[in-house]
Structure formats: C-alpha cells, structure tokens
Scaffold this motif. Structure first.
Motif, PDB file in Angstrom:
ATOM      1  N   GLU A 124       0.839  -1.223   0.000  1.00  0.00           N
ATOM      2  CA  GLU A 124       0.000   0.000   0.000  1.00  0.00           C
ATOM      3  C   GLU A 124       0.859   1.253   0.000  1.00  0.00           C
ATOM      4  OE1 GLU A 124      -3.680   1.915   2.629  1.00  0.00           O
ATOM      5  OE2 GLU A 124      -2.753   0.002   3.194  1.00  0.00           O
ATOM      6  N   GLU A 125       1.935   1.228   0.747  1.00  0.00           N
ATOM      7  CA  GLU A 125       2.829   2.396   0.793  1.00  0.00           C
ATOM      8  C   GLU A 125       3.484   2.586  -0.564  1.00  0.00           C
ATOM      9  OE1 GLU A 125       5.585   1.736   3.937  1.00  0.00           O
ATOM     10  OE2 GLU A 125       4.115   2.226   5.520  1.00  0.00           O
ATOM     11  N   THR A 126       3.797   1.450  -1.172  1.00  0.00           N
ATOM     12  CA  THR A 126       4.440   1.548  -2.500  1.00  0.00           C
ATOM     13  C   THR A 126       3.486   2.166  -3.496  1.00  0.00           C
ATOM     14  OG1 THR A 126       5.804  -0.381  -2.045  1.00  0.00           O
ATOM     15  CG2 THR A 126       5.546   0.235  -4.359  1.00  0.00           C
ATOM     16  N   VAL A 127       2.188   1.737  -3.400  1.00  0.00           N
ATOM     17  CA  VAL A 127       1.190   2.280  -4.311  1.00  0.00           C
ATOM     18  C   VAL A 127       1.021   3.772  -4.075  1.00  0.00           C
ATOM     19  CG1 VAL A 127      -1.263   2.209  -4.952  1.00  0.00           C
ATOM     20  CG2 VAL A 127      -0.004   0.086  -4.636  1.00  0.00           C
ATOM     21  N   LYS A 128       0.996   4.188  -2.803  1.00  0.00           N
ATOM     22  CA  LYS A 128       0.842   5.615  -2.468  1.00  0.00           C
ATOM     23  C   LYS A 128       2.016   6.434  -3.007  1.00  0.00           C
ATOM     24  CE  LYS A 128      -2.012   5.134   1.719  1.00  0.00           C
ATOM     25  NZ  LYS A 128      -2.085   5.370   3.195  1.00  0.00           N
ATOM     26  N   LYS A 129       3.189   5.866  -2.884  1.00  0.00           N
ATOM     27  CA  LYS A 129       4.363   6.571  -3.370  1.00  0.00           C
ATOM     28  C   LYS A 129       4.299   6.728  -4.876  1.00  0.00           C
ATOM     29  CE  LYS A 129       7.623   5.308   0.326  1.00  0.00           C
ATOM     30  NZ  LYS A 129       8.860   4.586   0.680  1.00  0.00           N
ATOM     31  N   ALA A 130       3.869   5.634  -5.531  1.00  0.00           N
ATOM     32  CA  ALA A 130       3.787   5.702  -6.988  1.00  0.00           C
ATOM     33  C   ALA A 130       2.743   6.711  -7.419  1.00  0.00           C
ATOM     34  CB  ALA A 130       3.449   4.307  -7.551  1.00  0.00           C
ATOM     35  N   THR A 131       1.630   6.671  -6.619  1.00  0.00           N
ATOM     36  CA  THR A 131       0.575   7.628  -6.962  1.00  0.00           C
ATOM     37  C   THR A 131       1.054   9.063  -6.756  1.00  0.00           C
ATOM     38  OG1 THR A 131      -1.097   6.002  -6.323  1.00  0.00           O
ATOM     39  CG2 THR A 131      -1.799   8.306  -6.450  1.00  0.00           C
ATOM     40  N   ASN A 132       1.738   9.308  -5.670  1.00  0.00           N
ATOM     41  CA  ASN A 132       2.272  10.669  -5.393  1.00  0.00           C
ATOM     42  C   ASN A 132       3.278  11.080  -6.467  1.00  0.00           C
ATOM     43  OD1 ASN A 132       0.730  10.977  -3.073  1.00  0.00           O
ATOM     44  ND2 ASN A 132       2.297  10.108  -1.728  1.00  0.00           N
ATOM     45  N   TYR A 133       4.069  10.144  -6.902  1.00  0.00           N
ATOM     46  CA  TYR A 133       5.063  10.455  -7.939  1.00  0.00           C
ATOM     47  C   TYR A 133       4.389  10.832  -9.235  1.00  0.00           C
ATOM     48  CZ  TYR A 133       8.837   9.797 -11.276  1.00  0.00           C
ATOM     49  OH  TYR A 133       9.735   9.965 -12.299  1.00  0.00           O
ATOM     50  N   ASP A 134       3.363  10.034  -9.549  1.00  0.00           N
ATOM     51  CA  ASP A 134       2.636  10.339 -10.794  1.00  0.00           C
ATOM     52  C   ASP A 134       1.961  11.694 -10.702  1.00  0.00           C
ATOM     53  OD1 ASP A 134       3.420   7.956 -11.896  1.00  0.00           O
ATOM     54  OD2 ASP A 134       1.595   6.881 -11.267  1.00  0.00           O
ATOM     55  N   LEU A 135       1.396  11.934  -9.506  1.00  0.00           N
ATOM     56  CA  LEU A 135       0.723  13.230  -9.335  1.00  0.00           C
ATOM     57  C   LEU A 135       1.706  14.393  -9.461  1.00  0.00           C
ATOM     58  CD1 LEU A 135      -1.888  14.745  -8.685  1.00  0.00           C
ATOM     59  CD2 LEU A 135      -1.377  14.445  -6.236  1.00  0.00           C
ATOM     60  N   CYS A 136       2.859  14.208  -8.871  1.00  0.00           N
ATOM     61  CA  CYS A 136       3.893  15.281  -8.975  1.00  0.00           C
ATOM     62  C   CYS A 136       4.350  15.456 -10.409  1.00  0.00           C
ATOM     63  CB  CYS A 136       5.092  14.907  -8.076  1.00  0.00           C
ATOM     64  SG  CYS A 136       4.742  15.052  -6.308  1.00  0.00           S
ATOM     65  N   LEU A 137       4.471  14.318 -11.115  1.00  0.00           N
ATOM     66  CA  LEU A 137       4.914  14.425 -12.520  1.00  0.00           C
ATOM     67  C   LEU A 137       3.883  15.160 -13.347  1.00  0.00           C
ATOM     68  CD1 LEU A 137       6.987  13.636 -14.659  1.00  0.00           C
ATOM     69  CD2 LEU A 137       5.784  11.452 -14.943  1.00  0.00           C
ATOM     70  N   ILE A 138       2.592  14.840 -13.063  1.00  0.00           N
ATOM     71  CA  ILE A 138       1.525  15.501 -13.816  1.00  0.00           C
ATOM     72  C   ILE A 138       1.504  16.985 -13.507  1.00  0.00           C
ATOM     73  CG2 ILE A 138      -0.986  15.684 -14.052  1.00  0.00           C
ATOM     74  CD1 ILE A 138      -1.054  12.599 -13.586  1.00  0.00           C
ATOM     75  N   LEU A 139       1.629  17.277 -12.188  1.00  0.00           N
ATOM     76  CA  LEU A 139       1.644  18.696 -11.794  1.00  0.00           C
ATOM     77  C   LEU A 139       2.841  19.428 -12.413  1.00  0.00           C
ATOM     78  CD1 LEU A 139       0.579  18.431  -8.029  1.00  0.00           C
ATOM     79  CD2 LEU A 139      -0.792  19.264  -9.962  1.00  0.00           C
ATOM     80  N   GLY A 140       3.945  18.719 -12.472  1.00  0.00           N
ATOM     81  CA  GLY A 140       5.134  19.332 -13.088  1.00  0.00           C
ATOM     82  C   GLY A 140       4.931  19.613 -14.548  1.00  0.00           C
ATOM     83  N   LEU A 141       4.315  18.592 -15.226  1.00  0.00           N
ATOM     84  CA  LEU A 141       4.067  18.805 -16.653  1.00  0.00           C
ATOM     85  C   LEU A 141       3.098  19.950 -16.871  1.00  0.00           C
ATOM     86  CD1 LEU A 141       3.797  15.083 -17.873  1.00  0.00           C
ATOM     87  CD2 LEU A 141       5.625  16.726 -18.367  1.00  0.00           C
ATOM     88  N   VAL A 142       2.058  19.993 -16.010  1.00  0.00           N
ATOM     89  CA  VAL A 142       1.096  21.087 -16.143  1.00  0.00           C
ATOM     90  C   VAL A 142       1.785  22.441 -15.911  1.00  0.00           C
ATOM     91  CG1 VAL A 142      -0.963  22.126 -15.120  1.00  0.00           C
ATOM     92  CG2 VAL A 142      -0.890  19.661 -15.528  1.00  0.00           C
ATOM     93  N   GLY A 143       2.610  22.472 -14.865  1.00  0.00           N
ATOM     94  CA  GLY A 143       3.343  23.732 -14.595  1.00  0.00           C
ATOM     95  C   GLY A 143       4.257  24.118 -15.739  1.00  0.00           C
ATOM     96  N   PHE A 144       4.916  23.076 -16.332  1.00  0.00           N
ATOM     97  CA  PHE A 144       5.795  23.351 -17.468  1.00  0.00           C
ATOM     98  C   PHE A 144       5.034  23.913 -18.652  1.00  0.00           C
ATOM     99  CE2 PHE A 144       7.765  21.830 -21.393  1.00  0.00           C
ATOM    100  CZ  PHE A 144       8.988  22.489 -21.310  1.00  0.00           C
ATOM    101  N   LEU A 145       3.807  23.260 -18.862  1.00  0.00           N
ATOM    102  CA  LEU A 145       2.992  23.736 -19.971  1.00  0.00           C
ATOM    103  C   LEU A 145       2.527  25.165 -19.729  1.00  0.00           C
ATOM    104  CD1 LEU A 145       0.853  20.527 -20.750  1.00  0.00           C
ATOM    105  CD2 LEU A 145       2.697  21.514 -22.146  1.00  0.00           C
ATOM    106  N   LEU A 146       2.104  25.411 -18.479  1.00  0.00           N
ATOM    107  CA  LEU A 146       1.652  26.784 -18.171  1.00  0.00           C
ATOM    108  C   LEU A 146       2.805  27.791 -18.315  1.00  0.00           C
ATOM    109  CD1 LEU A 146      -0.645  26.104 -15.076  1.00  0.00           C
ATOM    110  CD2 LEU A 146      -1.343  26.670 -17.408  1.00  0.00           C
TER     111      LEU A 146
END
Length: 219
Positions: A12-34
């Motif tokens: 479960e912790e691994t899944v949460k970490k992966a989810t957080n990583y994906d979320l950060c990557l998405i947020l980063g991409l969105v920030g980059f696009l903006l």
C-alpha cells in the motif's frame, strides 16, 4: 474486521508513493505547460512590440529621409545676384597757354648819341661812350679819348664822368679825372687798385662792358 499483513502495508505504501510520484509528474508537466504558454505569450508580446518599434523606426527614418530630402531641396535653391556697374567718365580739359617772348637786342656802336639841351642861361650835352673805345696805356692802365664835337659847344665846357659796366668796375680809380679837355674832346685814364696789368684791364673792359657816362655843361 480485516487484518492487514505487513506485506499488504508495504504494498500500500508503495502504491501511495507511486501515486504521489505520478501526481507530482503531472503537476510538473502542467506547470511546465503553463510556464511555456506564459513564456510564449511574453515572447509574442515582445516580438509584437519589437515589430512595432521597428516599423515606427522605419517610418521615422522614412520621415527623416523625406525631411532631409526636403531640406536638401530647399538648400539647393539657386539665388541670382544682379550686380549693377556704374561707369563714371571724367572729361579733363587741358588749357595750353602759349607765351610769346619778344627779345630786343640793342647793339652798341661807336656812334655817339648826343642829347643837346639849350636854356637861356646854359647849354649841356650828355651821352654814353662805348667800352670798345678803350686803349692800352703804359703797363697798368687804359685811356679813352671822348669826342664831344656833335654837342656843338661854343666854348670848352665843364665835363663830368662816371663808369658803368656789368662787373669789376668798382676796382677802378681815375674814372672821374678829366684830362686834355677842349671844346670838342677830353680824355680819361683808369687803373685798378690792385695794380692789374694793362692787358688784364683791357680784357675786363671788353668782358664786363665798361662804358663811360659823361655830360658837359657850357656856360
């Protein structure tokens, strides 16, 4: 109640970490696009301003060139200067005066000129005897015999003499001494105060024209 095992918790912790990583990557991409969009907007705005500035500069340059051309055209205006030359003519009138000089030459001759004058009381006669009548006398003198016959004296008159000339006659002595006087003639002798010879005195008498002035008075 469901119990979780340690492995489930770890997954479960691994899944949460992966989810957080994906979320950060998405947020980063969105920030980059903006950020990219914002940068693109800024660049577009900058390029538009630059383009406007270039167009304004070009327009200003064109206006400046037109103005310069107009100024050059104005400077190239040709001015025509008209010079008026005034010529003054001076007329000079020359008056020539011709002076005529008449020279009268008087020639002295040995002819005696007699001026007789008679009054009820006395008779006198005067004239000038020429310098050409002088003769050598001794070694340092001259003499002159003066003819008075044209005066027609009736008796021996009183004779008076003086010496005339151009120069040097003031050195003479004896000019007023009368010798051998008679009704028709008398004689005078002259010498120089410096003792000049007869030849020298004769030369002076001819050069300086030593004439004898005389007159006679008959009682």
């Amino acid at each position: 109640m469901k119990k979780y095992s340690a492995s489930d918790t770890k997954n479960e912790e691994t899944v949460k970490k992966a989810t957080n990583y994906d979320l950060c990557l998405i947020l980063g991409l969105v920030g980059f696009l903006l950020g990219s969009i914002a940068l693109a907007t800024v660049l577009t705005s900058y390029l538009k301003q630059r383009s406007c500035a270039c167009r304004s500069l070009a327009r200003f340059s064109t206006v400046t060139m037109r103005t310069a051309t107009t100024s050059t055209s104005t400077t190239a205006t040709t001015s025509t200067t008209t010079t008026t030359t005034t010529t003054t003519t001076t007329t000079t009138t020359t008056t020539t005066t011709t002076t005529s000089t008449t020279t009268t030459t008087t020639k002295t001759t040995t002819t005696q000129t007699v001026t007789p004058n008679a009054t009820s009381l006395q008779y006198y006669c005067a004239r000038i005897s020429s310098y050409m009548l002088w003769n050598l006398y001794s070694s340092n003198g001259l003499y002159m015999d003066i003819d008075t016959s044209n005066c027609s004296f009736t008796a021996t008159p009183l004779y008076f003499t003086s010496m005339a000339g151009d120069n040097m006659h003031s050195i003479l002595i004896g000019t007023t001494a009368i010798y051998s006087s008679g009704q028709n003639t008398f004689r005078i002798y002259i010498q120089s105060v410096g003792g000049d010879t007869s030849a020298t005195l004769y030369s002076y008498s001819q050069t300086y024209r030593w004439n004898v002035n005389w007159f006679g008075i008959s009682p």
